[in-house]
Design a protein around this motif. Structure first.
Motif, PDB file in Angstrom:
ATOM      1  N   ARG A 179       0.540  -1.216  -0.056  1.00  0.00           N
ATOM      2  CA  ARG A 179       0.153  -0.124  -0.041  1.00  0.00           C
ATOM      3  C   ARG A 179       0.577   1.469   0.028  1.00  0.00           C
ATOM      4  O   ARG A 179       0.251   2.421  -0.218  1.00  0.00           O
ATOM      5  N   THR A 180       2.196   1.109   0.287  1.00  0.00           N
ATOM      6  CA  THR A 180       2.881   2.346   0.188  1.00  0.00           C
ATOM      7  C   THR A 180       2.835   3.069  -1.363  1.00  0.00           C
ATOM      8  O   THR A 180       3.027   2.495  -2.122  1.00  0.00           O
ATOM      9  N   THR A 181       2.599   4.292  -1.044  1.00  0.00           N
ATOM     10  CA  THR A 181       2.583   5.291  -2.372  1.00  0.00           C
ATOM     11  C   THR A 181       3.522   6.254  -2.486  1.00  0.00           C
ATOM     12  O   THR A 181       4.297   6.550  -1.513  1.00  0.00           O
ATOM     13  N   ALA A 182       3.757   6.543  -3.764  1.00  0.00           N
ATOM     14  CA  ALA A 182       4.614   7.574  -4.281  1.00  0.00           C
ATOM     15  C   ALA A 182       4.050   8.468  -4.954  1.00  0.00           C
ATOM     16  O   ALA A 182       3.510   8.179  -5.954  1.00  0.00           O
ATOM     17  N   LYS A 183       3.970   9.992  -4.570  1.00  0.00           N
ATOM     18  CA  LYS A 183       3.480  10.738  -5.146  1.00  0.00           C
ATOM     19  C   LYS A 183       4.460  11.782  -5.752  1.00  0.00           C
ATOM     20  O   LYS A 183       5.270  12.230  -5.191  1.00  0.00           O
ATOM     21  N   TYR A 190      10.011  12.212  -5.600  1.00  0.00           N
ATOM     22  CA  TYR A 190       8.439  11.727  -5.064  1.00  0.00           C
ATOM     23  C   TYR A 190       8.413  11.773  -3.746  1.00  0.00           C
ATOM     24  O   TYR A 190       9.366  11.776  -2.782  1.00  0.00           O
ATOM     25  N   GLN A 191       7.051  11.795  -2.982  1.00  0.00           N
ATOM     26  CA  GLN A 191       6.680  11.790  -1.770  1.00  0.00           C
ATOM     27  C   GLN A 191       6.204  10.456  -1.279  1.00  0.00           C
ATOM     28  O   GLN A 191       5.132  10.178  -1.812  1.00  0.00           O
ATOM     29  N   ILE A 192       6.918   9.563  -0.570  1.00  0.00           N
ATOM     30  CA  ILE A 192       6.789   8.460  -0.092  1.00  0.00           C
ATOM     31  C   ILE A 192       6.185   8.026   1.091  1.00  0.00           C
ATOM     32  O   ILE A 192       6.266   8.793   2.235  1.00  0.00           O
ATOM     33  N   SER A 193       5.005   7.732   1.137  1.00  0.00           N
ATOM     34  CA  SER A 193       4.191   7.434   2.122  1.00  0.00           C
ATOM     35  C   SER A 193       3.713   6.059   2.532  1.00  0.00           C
ATOM     36  O   SER A 193       3.056   5.558   1.552  1.00  0.00           O
ATOM     37  N   GLY A 194       3.674   5.694   4.022  1.00  0.00           N
ATOM     38  CA  GLY A 194       3.512   4.110   3.968  1.00  0.00           C
ATOM     39  C   GLY A 194       4.247   3.357   5.238  1.00  0.00           C
ATOM     40  O   GLY A 194       5.056   4.223   5.727  1.00  0.00           O
ATOM     41  N   ALA A 216       7.287   0.977  -3.627  1.00  0.00           N
ATOM     42  CA  ALA A 216       6.004   1.834  -3.595  1.00  0.00           C
ATOM     43  C   ALA A 216       5.263   1.827  -4.809  1.00  0.00           C
ATOM     44  O   ALA A 216       5.853   1.526  -5.742  1.00  0.00           O
ATOM     45  N   LYS A 217       4.001   2.445  -4.843  1.00  0.00           N
ATOM     46  CA  LYS A 217       3.242   2.388  -6.093  1.00  0.00           C
ATOM     47  C   LYS A 217       3.041   3.679  -6.440  1.00  0.00           C
ATOM     48  O   LYS A 217       2.551   4.563  -5.670  1.00  0.00           O
ATOM     49  N   LEU A 218       3.076   4.070  -7.566  1.00  0.00           N
ATOM     50  CA  LEU A 218       2.968   5.406  -8.308  1.00  0.00           C
ATOM     51  C   LEU A 218       1.346   5.650  -8.290  1.00  0.00           C
ATOM     52  O   LEU A 218       0.712   4.404  -8.495  1.00  0.00           O
ATOM     53  N   PRO A 219       0.904   6.560  -8.357  1.00  0.00           N
ATOM     54  CA  PRO A 219      -0.587   7.039  -8.650  1.00  0.00           C
ATOM     55  C   PRO A 219      -1.374   6.125  -9.884  1.00  0.00           C
ATOM     56  O   PRO A 219      -2.442   5.813  -9.749  1.00  0.00           O
ATOM     57  N   ASP A 220      -0.380   6.032 -10.973  1.00  0.00           N
ATOM     58  CA  ASP A 220      -1.082   5.468 -12.075  1.00  0.00           C
ATOM     59  C   ASP A 220      -0.784   3.911 -12.176  1.00  0.00           C
ATOM     60  O   ASP A 220      -0.879   3.248 -13.335  1.00  0.00           O
TER      61      ASP A 220
END
Lengths: 579, 579
Positions: A179-183, A190-194, A216-220
């Motif tokens: 579920r960790t995301t990268a914006k 990128y902003q990494i959250s998780g 981590a997972k990118l939005p797309d």
């Protein structure tokens, strides 16, 4: 107090006599100026000194004290700092690193021997330089030149260290559901959250900076494991001079209380919009991470072997020292060293023959990686891929067996902390679990490496071994040839099964292959003996050990062949409630 | 948090359906008024309650807190006091004790089932009542009537507890070289002086008195193990009313820091002219102690099984709960419980089939002891003696295997203390070591029970099994009969070897016998299934498990037969330096 003396003699026997790697090194343009037999010996001796003097004597103290988390900071056992400094100053972290970025450029076969010694000395400690070396491998292969130039020299030098952040609480080996995301941020970062768990060396103050490699997972991102990207997230962001400056938004939530490797800080890491940099292509992070994981999986093998080697040395010393019972056929009026007892000799020989075969096996796999790298040899790369899960799983399973058996030699004292044997059991146990459990290794072996390939690489290897052994037979030949043919038949039969059955059989197949290939290792050991180079004792020991292994250990493969040939459908037909 | 629910269903299946012991009990004059199936069920349910509610939920806390020594006093985890009180009040310590002295007079087959539950709940705790029960067995058999009347009622009631003091620092299993002395005093008692180590429950405040059974040498003792006598040494000497009064000269020197069973106080005990009373004949102490040790050795089997049962329950629950990965052939879009993975099912079935066979085996051996006792049946006694080392060694070796495998099912969480799986591994490990290491058990089996008897008792048993299985075949028959014949041939071949070779082969022989006899246990399980009594799920589960065991576990015996048939001389020919 558990002792340790690096087995330099057997290490050199493997490098120079069994696999003749000094000759290979001299033929390689990238290696011939860097290393020859004498350089290798000097490197091994220096590594042995650090392991024997700065780590092994204090590994029990490290276990007792452990890594400790206070106010968000992790501190380590006192002597870790000085030992790590010695490693850094000696350039050990960059031993097999790329010379272009300050690495020493040594072949994997050599660094794998150093790994074994570090693991004998203290598995928990070995993880700090180990994870760093793994991170370097991933960066070297996938990062762009600027990133490499910025990070690799500091990692090779040991000034900074590395981690590998994969696991999340709900997603262990099933990375696709992470579920960790990268914006994406405006500046290209990128902003990494998780939140990541089980992060080895995730936080500590051994080094001035820690370079996290984070999945981590990118939005797309597409769903599943094809939507994972790899990011570099430094603990301290670098300033314009490339020096650690501003603290990044990554913090340690807690450290785990574990069965063993207590000196290793196993962290929960929280990324709260931490700044990260994409490594490699978007959504291709898993491939990048596998570069690192394959490297680590070989190191796991070294953990199994390293602990087993130390366990053996201690059990042997105890067996020579401890007077207990009258040995069959000896003086009935006084207690004998328990080494005289046949059952103790049996336990020790089981350990010794697996350890020495394991060392030959590790050297072999490492040398295949070297050939893949320096000769760009596809066959070697395929074989290294094939053998990697065996290195990880079989060497660590046998490592636990060895430590448990060696503990058993000590009788009651083996259960008492003071003697250090129980720590080896606790420490080595993790190696069967992390970096993909041994069950996952077996699936990798049976499904991806064997079945998906229609058995090609494995069967070709076995055919080559058969030809080699038939053409140049020695005392190991007869029993080994029988076992090789049995394994070939077994693999052929496995290919005819469906995937579910293959998955059910995977662990047994990997084990069977391991026992037979270790038989081949004993063949190679015997083939390398030379009365002009080796002492009579060394030769007799190797001959006796080979004799024992082929007759009293390798038959375990037969049970596995029988099991694999028998109907296992009950496991699949029982309903969940019937378990 | 590690859970536990007593497997009452399978326990009753073994007692009443497999071995039909309720019918046997009803035929025995000494038992028919004491116990029938319903009494047994009630007893088991009560024991289950204590284990499930008062012990199992707190076993992790007990591990963390451990036994602690302060100012010469040992204190235990808080809940041990209340749980022990429940046991005392329920008369559990005297469950199989002689009714003449206040025991409940229950058969061993029943108390062995209670042992298993106690060991599942907390092995460390189980040792306090366990050692007491063992001491009672020795006293009942060897003490004079006055001593029995004085001590047994208080031990059976749990008011006092017992120990077994054999080991000295320089003398583990080699009791002949012990140094503790017993000097005759004017009043007919003895002054015991010496130091004993590894004394389980050697000091604590659970009970008002502790009755040490101590091996020591009289001044005129012949050399070696034939000069050892047994003494009763109370912590507090009794006054004229038989109540604990004056403190005896026995004190705790230290307690050991161990790998596990931390709630058990493992003491160094110093006897400084402590008052002791001779039990049995002078110089015959070892025979007396063996009465107790044989009892304890069966209990060790319960430790292996008990830990393995709890490990299985937790691994199964985790496998049902943990979502991870796509099972082969299931919905590719969501994570499945890992119980769907064939490799996880394989691990669980390996554990389950060994556990259930182990429970049937334990019940069998206990019932043989009952027949030896109540029917004075020599054949049963001989068989119980033959099978005792297998109970101790095979059940504890498989117990470790099971706990390690169950820990593996948990992946990384198995290595974290919080989940309780690593404690089961640490706790069960001791059972392979104490009460005579499993190597010593194997020597007892191969040399004393098989070779010295020219294979008589074992071969007769195997012949009987062969006849039974041939006459009343079921789904297990074909594979089992082959394995029985292989074992018979193997035993015959072993008898032709010299003693040193037999000693070298002892562990493998014991293991081979264990795997084959467990196959017979699965035959007995199948034979006891009855669609009028058992649910369809119960029957399908047993049939599936038997199918799996015979095809995918029992073949391990084949590897052992091959190993035993192969030349092992290398182990004997290597010089000490060549190890």
């Amino acid at each position: 107090m558990s002792l340790y003396q690096a087995p330099l003699n057997d290490i050199q026997f493997n490098l120079f006599d069994v696999w003749q790697l000094d000759q290979y090194w001299q033929q390689q343009p990238q290696l011939q100026d860097l290393i020859e037999a004498d350089t290798a010996k000097a490197i091994l001796e220096e590594a042995a000194k650090i392991c024997e003097q700065q780590l092994a004597p204090f590994s029990q103290a490290a276990d007792q004290r452990g890594a400790q988390l206070t106010d968000g900071k992790v501190t380590l056992p006192e002597h870790y700092y000085s030992a790590y400094q010695s490693l850094s100053e000696g350039g050990w972290t960059g031993l097999s690193g790329d010379p272009e970025y300050g690495g020493m450029g040594m072949p994997k076969a050599l660094s794998m021997m150093v790994d074994e010694m570090l693991c004998s000395a203290d598995i928990a400690f070995s993880l700090y330089p180990g994870l760093t070396a793994g991170a370097c491998v991933a960066l070297l292969q996938h990062a762009d030149d600027a990133t490499k130039a910025l990070y690799l020299p500091k990692l090779y030098s040991g000034e900074w260290s590395g981690t590998m952040c994969l696991t999340e609480a709900h997603a262990g080996s099933d990375l696709g559901i992470m579920r960790t995301t990268a914006k994406p941020a405006a500046d290209g970062s990128y902003q990494i959250s998780g939140s990541k768990i089980f992060i080895t060396a995730g936080e500590h103050d051994l080094t001035r900076n820690i370079i996290h490699l984070v999945l981590a997972k990118l939005p797309d991102a597409p769903a599943g494991s094809k939507g994972i990207s790899l990011f570099l997230v430094p603990k301290f962001l670098l300033n314009a001079n490339g020096e650690p400056a501003e603290r990044n938004n990554v913090s340690v939530g807690s450290i785990e209380h574990k069965m063993g490797i207590n000196g290793s800080a196993t962290c929960v890491l929280n990324f709260d919009g931490a700044t990260g940099y994409l490594i490699g292509e978007p959504h291709r992070g898993l491939a990048c991470m596998f570069t690192m994981m394959n490297y680590e999986r070989l190191s796991m093998g070294s953990q199994g072997l390293g602990a087993a080697e130390r366990a053996y040395q201690n059990a042997l010393a105890y067996a020579k020292d401890r007077l207990q019972g009258r040995t069959v056929g000896r003086d009935p009026n006084k207690a004998d060293p328990i080494l005289g007892h046949p059952d103790v000799r049996r336990m020790l020989l089981n350990i010794k023959t697996l350890n020495e075969a394991g060392r030959t096996f590790a050297t072999w796999v490492a040398s295949l990686l070297d050939k893949a790298k320096y000769d760009n040899c596809k066959l070697s790369a395929d074989r290294a891929n094939l053998l990697t899960p065996i290195t990880k799983a079989f060497m660590t399973d046998r490592g636990l067996d060895a430590c448990v058996n060696a503990q058993q030699v000590f009788g009651g004292h083996g259960y008492i902390k003071e003697w250090g044997m129980e720590q080896l059991v606790r420490d080595v146990r993790i190696a069967q679990i992390y970096e993909g459990t041994n069950g996952i290794q077996a699936l990798d072996f049976a499904l991806r490496k064997v079945a998906a390939d229609q058995g090609g690489v494995l069967q070709q290897l076995l055919t080559e071994i058969h030809t080699e052994v038939s053409t140049k037979p020695n005392a190991a030949a007869e029993l080994l040839l029988t076992a090789v043919v049995q394994l070939q038949d077994c693999v052929a039969a496995q290919l005819a099964k469906d995937t579910t059955q293959q998955a059910l059989d995977a662990c047994d197949l990997l084990d069977a292959a391991g026992y037979v290939l270790y038989g081949y290792m004993w063949y190679k050991n015997l083939a390398a003996l030379d009365s002009e180079k080796h002492s009579a004792d060394f030769i007799a020991a190797k001959q006796g050990a080979a004799h024992w292994y082929l007759r009293r250990v390798m038959p375990k493969a037969q049970a596995l062949f029988t099991q694999l040939g028998a109907d296992g459908s009950a496991a699949l037909q029982l309903t969940d409630e019937q378990f």
